[in-house]
Design a protein around this motif. Structure first.
Motif, PDB file in Angstrom:
ATOM      1  N   HIS A 159       3.553   2.253  -1.341  1.00 49.65           N
ATOM      2  CA  HIS A 159       4.163   2.754  -2.587  1.00 49.65           C
ATOM      3  C   HIS A 159       3.415   3.921  -3.174  1.00 49.65           C
ATOM      4  O   HIS A 159       4.007   4.883  -3.634  1.00 49.65           O
ATOM      5  CB  HIS A 159       4.150   1.661  -3.671  1.00 49.65           C
ATOM      6  CG  HIS A 159       5.170   0.620  -3.495  1.00 49.65           C
ATOM      7  ND1 HIS A 159       6.493   0.794  -3.827  1.00 49.65           N
ATOM      8  CD2 HIS A 159       5.065  -0.634  -3.035  1.00 49.65           C
ATOM      9  CE1 HIS A 159       7.156  -0.308  -3.567  1.00 49.65           C
ATOM     10  NE2 HIS A 159       6.325  -1.190  -3.093  1.00 49.65           N
ATOM     11  N   THR A 160       2.097   3.773  -3.255  1.00 44.89           N
ATOM     12  CA  THR A 160       1.300   4.797  -3.939  1.00 44.89           C
ATOM     13  C   THR A 160       0.508   5.648  -2.964  1.00 44.89           C
ATOM     14  O   THR A 160      -0.060   6.655  -3.368  1.00 44.89           O
ATOM     15  CB  THR A 160       0.297   4.138  -4.916  1.00 44.89           C
ATOM     16  OG1 THR A 160      -0.428   3.136  -4.217  1.00 44.89           O
ATOM     17  CG2 THR A 160       1.012   3.500  -6.093  1.00 44.89           C
ATOM     18  N   SER A 161       0.464   5.232  -1.701  1.00 43.73           N
ATOM     19  CA  SER A 161      -0.444   5.930  -0.787  1.00 43.73           C
ATOM     20  C   SER A 161       0.230   6.744   0.293  1.00 43.73           C
ATOM     21  O   SER A 161      -0.432   7.490   0.986  1.00 43.73           O
ATOM     22  CB  SER A 161      -1.386   4.917  -0.144  1.00 43.73           C
ATOM     23  OG  SER A 161      -2.053   4.212  -1.174  1.00 43.73           O
ATOM     24  N   TRP A 163       0.804  -1.216   0.000  1.00 46.62           N
ATOM     25  CA  TRP A 163       0.000   0.000   0.000  1.00 46.62           C
ATOM     26  C   TRP A 163       0.838   1.269   0.000  1.00 46.62           C
ATOM     27  O   TRP A 163       0.526   2.253  -0.671  1.00 46.62           O
ATOM     28  CB  TRP A 163      -0.895  -0.020   1.245  1.00 46.62           C
ATOM     29  CG  TRP A 163      -1.720   1.201   1.490  1.00 46.62           C
ATOM     30  CD1 TRP A 163      -2.915   1.528   0.916  1.00 46.62           C
ATOM     31  CD2 TRP A 163      -1.419   2.269   2.408  1.00 46.62           C
ATOM     32  NE1 TRP A 163      -3.384   2.727   1.405  1.00 46.62           N
ATOM     33  CE2 TRP A 163      -2.485   3.198   2.324  1.00 46.62           C
ATOM     34  CE3 TRP A 163      -0.363   2.530   3.279  1.00 46.62           C
ATOM     35  CZ2 TRP A 163      -2.523   4.368   3.096  1.00 46.62           C
ATOM     36  CZ3 TRP A 163      -0.407   3.704   4.040  1.00 46.62           C
ATOM     37  CH2 TRP A 163      -1.473   4.605   3.940  1.00 46.62           C
TER      38      TRP A 163
END
Lengths: 219, 242
Positions: free
Chosen positions: B103-105, B101
């Motif tokens: 990585h992008t959040s 999670w």
């Protein structure tokens, strides 16, 4: 009590989870969460995944988000064949490396790619990202190997193929003019099994051909 | 032959790898790749990591990119204590879930706040519009909310009673905005208590050592940037902040 998998096959990580479970004969209940109907945003689904995304898993009282976590959980719980996540430390590291990189290789929510028409302002950025990703994928991850890790399919190839098929679902043939990638795709398809591959991609490719309804604004 | 770790402690994932290796007494050679001098873009470094990013690892002929892959590789090769990546299937899944999670959040949000406040003033002629910074801080706040509600909840650490790779990665993401004066722990007592527990589990001395570079971000100067690579770095910054 059987494992519940909350999926929408329009979305690439859902397809990876679906194919993996089916291929390994993992008993599960398919819980359809229709993204186009905003079903991922309802209170009922919050109890499964507070992050409001698919895929999600429920195993008794245990709930789990994130496709990579789900794939690894299933591989451990159901003791799937070694090649999916090789016990060899360096091969396993190669899988981890790809699974980590792929998150940010293409920015933005790619589930939207199944939408028609594709939001124009994102199109340019998406194409730019995609070309750069293809190049890095071939040069760094695939190189001259049959599969990302070596001679057998792994979770890395499964996630990668779903990603590239998503582009296909948006009407871009990313395989055209890329023979190495095309050959790799055929190998992956064969390793998965043509019928399962076709079945998993039916929803996506139908959306491409018939056009999908606009997503709710809160997506 | 000792493992080589290619790092710049300005970068969050580099700090996670550094702390993990030091904490577990893993013998390694610290190979400094100075991001501000564009050393990650050099031909020499490309041989180690074609993706031109840090951290990277070299173990004999074997090279490896991506902090998560590196952490897991080190944990397996050096057989580190179980709590870092618990063998219990459900606890392990919790660690995997966070690592995926983030990585992008959380990473991009923290990076953007840091880059707008620290890098833009040094590299670019005009400052970023304040509304843009506000937007990024709002995104970061949302991520922090998700972190507390979904991942931390009322547990001492993400996976339960002990620190794991997840906490190590999470902490470093939150230090990044703190380094530019955006104190994410202020007004968030639960988060602040978690942070203290992580600091204690790591050990105060190692914690301080690992954070010295980034916490001195305000002392960075434009002179540290390689002039030849300045244009390239500006382009990368513009792309990131678009």
């Amino acid at each position: 009590m059987v494992v519940e998998l909350y999926l929408d096959l329009l979305c690439q990580p859902c397809r990876s989870v679906y194919i993996f479970a089916k291929k390994n004969n993992i008993p599960f209940e398919f819980k359809h969460v229709e993204l186009l109907k905003g079903e991922h945003l309802c209170e009922e689904f919050d109890k499964v995944n507070l992050l409001r995304k698919v895929p999600a898993l429920r195993d008794g009282n245990f709930t789990l988000a994130e496709s990579i976590a789900i794939l690894l959980y299933l591989s451990r719980k159901f003791n799937t064949p070694d090649h999916w996540y090789p016990s060899d430390v360096q091969k396993r590291a190669r899988v981890d490396e790809y699974l980590s990189w792929q998150h940010t290789a293409i920015r933005g929510n790619k589930c939207l790619w199944a939408l028609h028409p594709f939001p124009a302002e994102r199109l340019e950025r998406a194409v730019e990202d995609l070309k750069s990703t293809m190049k890095q994928f071939e040069e760094k991850f695939l190189q001259d190997k049959p599969f990302i890790v070596g001679s057998e399919i792994s979770l890395a190839d499964l996630m990668a193929i779903a990603e590239l098929m998503q582009a296909l679902g948006a009407g871009w043939d990313v395989f055209e003019g890329r023979p190495k990638l095309t050959e790799w795709r055929h190998r992956v398809e064969e390793a998965i099994g043509k019928e399962l591959f076709r079945e998993a991609h039916e929803v996506l490719l139908n959306a491409r051909d018939t056009g999908a309804a606009p997503l709710p604004l809160r997506y | 032959m000792v493992v080589e770790l290619y790092l710049d402690l300005l970068s969050q994932p580099c700090r996670s790898v550094y702390i993990f290796a030091k904490k577990n007494n893993i013998p390694f050679e610290f190979k400094h790749v100075e991001l501000l001098k564009g050393q990650h873009l050099s031909e020499e470094f490309v041989k180690v990591n074609l993706l031109r990013k840090v951290p990277a690892l070299k173990d004999g002929a074997f090279t490896l990119a991506e902090s998560i892959a590196i952490l897991l590789y080190l944990s397996r090769k050096f057989n580190t204590p179980d709590h870092w990546y618990p063998s219990d299937v459900q606890k392990r899944a919790r660690v995997d879930e966070y690592l995926s999670w983030q990585h992008t959040s959380i990473r991009p949000q923290g990076c953007k706040v840091y880059d707008i406040k620290a890098m833009v003033p040094l590299l670019m002629d005009k400052p970023f519009p304040p509304e843009k910074l506000e937007e990024e801080i709002k995104d970061l706040n949302f991520s922090l909310k998700q972190f507390e509600e979904k991942f931390l909840q009322d547990k001492p650490f993400i996976a339960g009673g002990e620190i794991s790779l997840a906490d190590l990665m999470a902490l470093e993401e939150l230090v990044q905005p703190v380094a530019v004066g955006c104190d994410v722990f202020e007004g968030r007592s639960k988060l602040a208590e978690w942070r203290s527990r992580v600091e204690e589990a790591i050990g105060k001395e190692l914690f301080e050592q690992a954070h010295e570079v980034v916490l001195n971000t305000k002392d960075l100067s434009a002179a540290q940037f390689s002039p030849q690579l300045k244009e390239q770095l500006i382009q990368m910054l513009q792309k990131e902040l678009k």
